[in-house]
Design a protein around this motif. Structure first.
Motif, PDB file in Angstrom:
ATOM      1  N   LEU A   4      -3.755   1.086 -26.302  1.00  0.00           N
ATOM      2  CA  LEU A   4      -2.362   1.512 -26.383  1.00  0.00           C
ATOM      3  C   LEU A   4      -2.255   3.037 -26.369  1.00  0.00           C
ATOM      4  N   ASP A   5      -3.141   3.693 -27.114  1.00  0.00           N
ATOM      5  CA  ASP A   5      -3.125   5.157 -27.150  1.00  0.00           C
ATOM      6  C   ASP A   5      -3.445   5.741 -25.774  1.00  0.00           C
ATOM      7  N   ASP A   6      -4.413   5.151 -25.076  1.00  0.00           N
ATOM      8  CA  ASP A   6      -4.756   5.618 -23.729  1.00  0.00           C
ATOM      9  C   ASP A   6      -3.584   5.426 -22.771  1.00  0.00           C
ATOM     10  N   GLN A   7      -2.943   4.274 -22.862  1.00  0.00           N
ATOM     11  CA  GLN A   7      -1.803   3.983 -21.991  1.00  0.00           C
ATOM     12  C   GLN A   7      -0.653   4.936 -22.295  1.00  0.00           C
ATOM     13  N   LEU A   8      -0.468   5.254 -23.567  1.00  0.00           N
ATOM     14  CA  LEU A   8       0.597   6.176 -23.964  1.00  0.00           C
ATOM     15  C   LEU A   8       0.365   7.560 -23.360  1.00  0.00           C
ATOM     16  N   VAL A   9      -0.854   8.043 -23.405  1.00  0.00           N
ATOM     17  CA  VAL A   9      -1.182   9.347 -22.811  1.00  0.00           C
ATOM     18  C   VAL A   9      -0.907   9.324 -21.307  1.00  0.00           C
ATOM     19  N   LYS A  10      -1.312   8.248 -20.665  1.00  0.00           N
ATOM     20  CA  LYS A  10      -1.107   8.110 -19.220  1.00  0.00           C
ATOM     21  C   LYS A  10       0.386   8.141 -18.866  1.00  0.00           C
ATOM     22  N   LEU A  11       1.191   7.404 -19.625  1.00  0.00           N
ATOM     23  CA  LEU A  11       2.618   7.357 -19.355  1.00  0.00           C
ATOM     24  C   LEU A  11       3.300   8.691 -19.656  1.00  0.00           C
ATOM     25  N   LYS A  12       2.851   9.374 -20.694  1.00  0.00           N
ATOM     26  CA  LYS A  12       3.435  10.688 -21.004  1.00  0.00           C
ATOM     27  C   LYS A  12       3.147  11.701 -19.901  1.00  0.00           C
ATOM     28  N   LYS A  13       1.941  11.627 -19.305  1.00  0.00           N
ATOM     29  CA  LYS A  13       1.624  12.506 -18.180  1.00  0.00           C
ATOM     30  C   LYS A  13       2.512  12.195 -16.980  1.00  0.00           C
ATOM     31  N   GLU A  14       2.708  10.901 -16.738  1.00  0.00           N
ATOM     32  CA  GLU A  14       3.571  10.519 -15.623  1.00  0.00           C
ATOM     33  C   GLU A  14       5.007  10.964 -15.870  1.00  0.00           C
ATOM     34  N   GLN A  15       5.471  10.832 -17.109  1.00  0.00           N
ATOM     35  CA  GLN A  15       6.818  11.265 -17.451  1.00  0.00           C
ATOM     36  C   GLN A  15       6.974  12.773 -17.234  1.00  0.00           C
ATOM     37  N   PHE A  16       5.958  13.522 -17.612  1.00  0.00           N
ATOM     38  CA  PHE A  16       5.965  14.974 -17.422  1.00  0.00           C
ATOM     39  C   PHE A  16       6.085  15.318 -15.931  1.00  0.00           C
ATOM     40  N   ASN A  17       5.276  14.634 -15.111  1.00  0.00           N
ATOM     41  CA  ASN A  17       5.323  14.880 -13.669  1.00  0.00           C
ATOM     42  C   ASN A  17       6.664  14.492 -13.066  1.00  0.00           C
ATOM     43  N   LEU A  18       7.241  13.402 -13.536  1.00  0.00           N
ATOM     44  CA  LEU A  18       8.543  12.976 -13.017  1.00  0.00           C
ATOM     45  C   LEU A  18       9.633  13.978 -13.376  1.00  0.00           C
ATOM     46  N   ARG A  19       9.538  14.578 -14.563  1.00  0.00           N
ATOM     47  CA  ARG A  19      10.521  15.596 -14.948  1.00  0.00           C
ATOM     48  C   ARG A  19      10.467  16.793 -14.006  1.00  0.00           C
ATOM     49  N   PHE A  20       9.259  17.217 -13.646  1.00  0.00           N
ATOM     50  CA  PHE A  20       9.125  18.332 -12.717  1.00  0.00           C
ATOM     51  C   PHE A  20       9.658  17.974 -11.337  1.00  0.00           C
ATOM     52  N   GLN A  21       9.378  16.758 -10.895  1.00  0.00           N
ATOM     53  CA  GLN A  21       9.893  16.323  -9.597  1.00  0.00           C
ATOM     54  C   GLN A  21      11.419  16.306  -9.598  1.00  0.00           C
ATOM     55  N   ARG A  22      12.009  15.834 -10.704  1.00  0.00           N
ATOM     56  CA  ARG A  22      13.466  15.794 -10.792  1.00  0.00           C
ATOM     57  C   ARG A  22      14.038  17.212 -10.783  1.00  0.00           C
ATOM     58  N   ALA A  23      13.413  18.125 -11.512  1.00  0.00           N
ATOM     59  CA  ALA A  23      13.909  19.496 -11.596  1.00  0.00           C
ATOM     60  C   ALA A  23      13.821  20.211 -10.253  1.00  0.00           C
ATOM     61  N   SER A  24      12.789  19.877  -9.468  1.00  0.00           N
ATOM     62  CA  SER A  24      12.631  20.549  -8.178  1.00  0.00           C
ATOM     63  C   SER A  24      13.304  19.791  -7.038  1.00  0.00           C
ATOM     64  N   GLY A  25      13.961  18.680  -7.356  1.00  0.00           N
ATOM     65  CA  GLY A  25      14.685  17.938  -6.333  1.00  0.00           C
ATOM     66  C   GLY A  25      13.808  17.053  -5.469  1.00  0.00           C
ATOM     67  N   GLN A  26      12.589  16.765  -5.897  1.00  0.00           N
ATOM     68  CA  GLN A  26      11.667  15.961  -5.098  1.00  0.00           C
ATOM     69  C   GLN A  26      11.597  14.513  -5.553  1.00  0.00           C
ATOM     70  N   LEU A  27      12.278  14.169  -6.620  1.00  0.00           N
ATOM     71  CA  LEU A  27      12.192  12.820  -7.176  1.00  0.00           C
ATOM     72  C   LEU A  27      13.017  11.852  -6.330  1.00  0.00           C
ATOM     73  N   GLU A  28      12.353  10.818  -5.821  1.00  0.00           N
ATOM     74  CA  GLU A  28      13.043   9.830  -4.990  1.00  0.00           C
ATOM     75  C   GLU A  28      13.481   8.618  -5.812  1.00  0.00           C
ATOM     76  N   ASN A  29      12.602   8.126  -6.685  1.00  0.00           N
ATOM     77  CA  ASN A  29      12.906   6.938  -7.477  1.00  0.00           C
ATOM     78  C   ASN A  29      13.337   7.367  -8.873  1.00  0.00           C
ATOM     79  N   THR A  30      14.627   7.590  -9.059  1.00  0.00           N
ATOM     80  CA  THR A  30      15.126   8.084 -10.339  1.00  0.00           C
ATOM     81  C   THR A  30      15.043   7.024 -11.436  1.00  0.00           C
TER      82      THR A  30
END
Length: 68
Positions: free
Chosen positions: A13-39
């Motif tokens: 669970l802890d490993d999965q949580l770290v993985k999801l937090k990294k993905e969330q971080f990357n999605l935030r950057f994509q949204r901020a730069s206008g590159q996020l397709e799947n909101t």
């Protein structure tokens, strides 16, 4: 998907949580730069993080009760 988390150990669970937090971080950057397709993915990730935290806290509380 929620059933997947119930079968995991605390370490998994802890490993999965770290993985999801990294993905969330990357999605935030994509949204901020206008590159996020799947909101909707942001919402899914946020809810999965909450599910993992809930399951992990339940497992930790259960292990404390068993040890007492």
């Amino acid at each position: 998907m929620a059933d997947d988390f119930k079968g995991m150990s605390l370490d998994q669970l802890d490993d999965q949580l770290v993985k999801l937090k990294k993905e969330q971080f990357n999605l935030r950057f994509q949204r901020a730069s206008g590159q996020l397709e799947n909101t909707a993915r942001i919402r899914i990730i946020r809810r999965d993080i909450a599910r993992i935290k809930t399951e992990a806290s339940a497992k930790r509380a259960g292990s404390v009760r068993k040890g007492a």
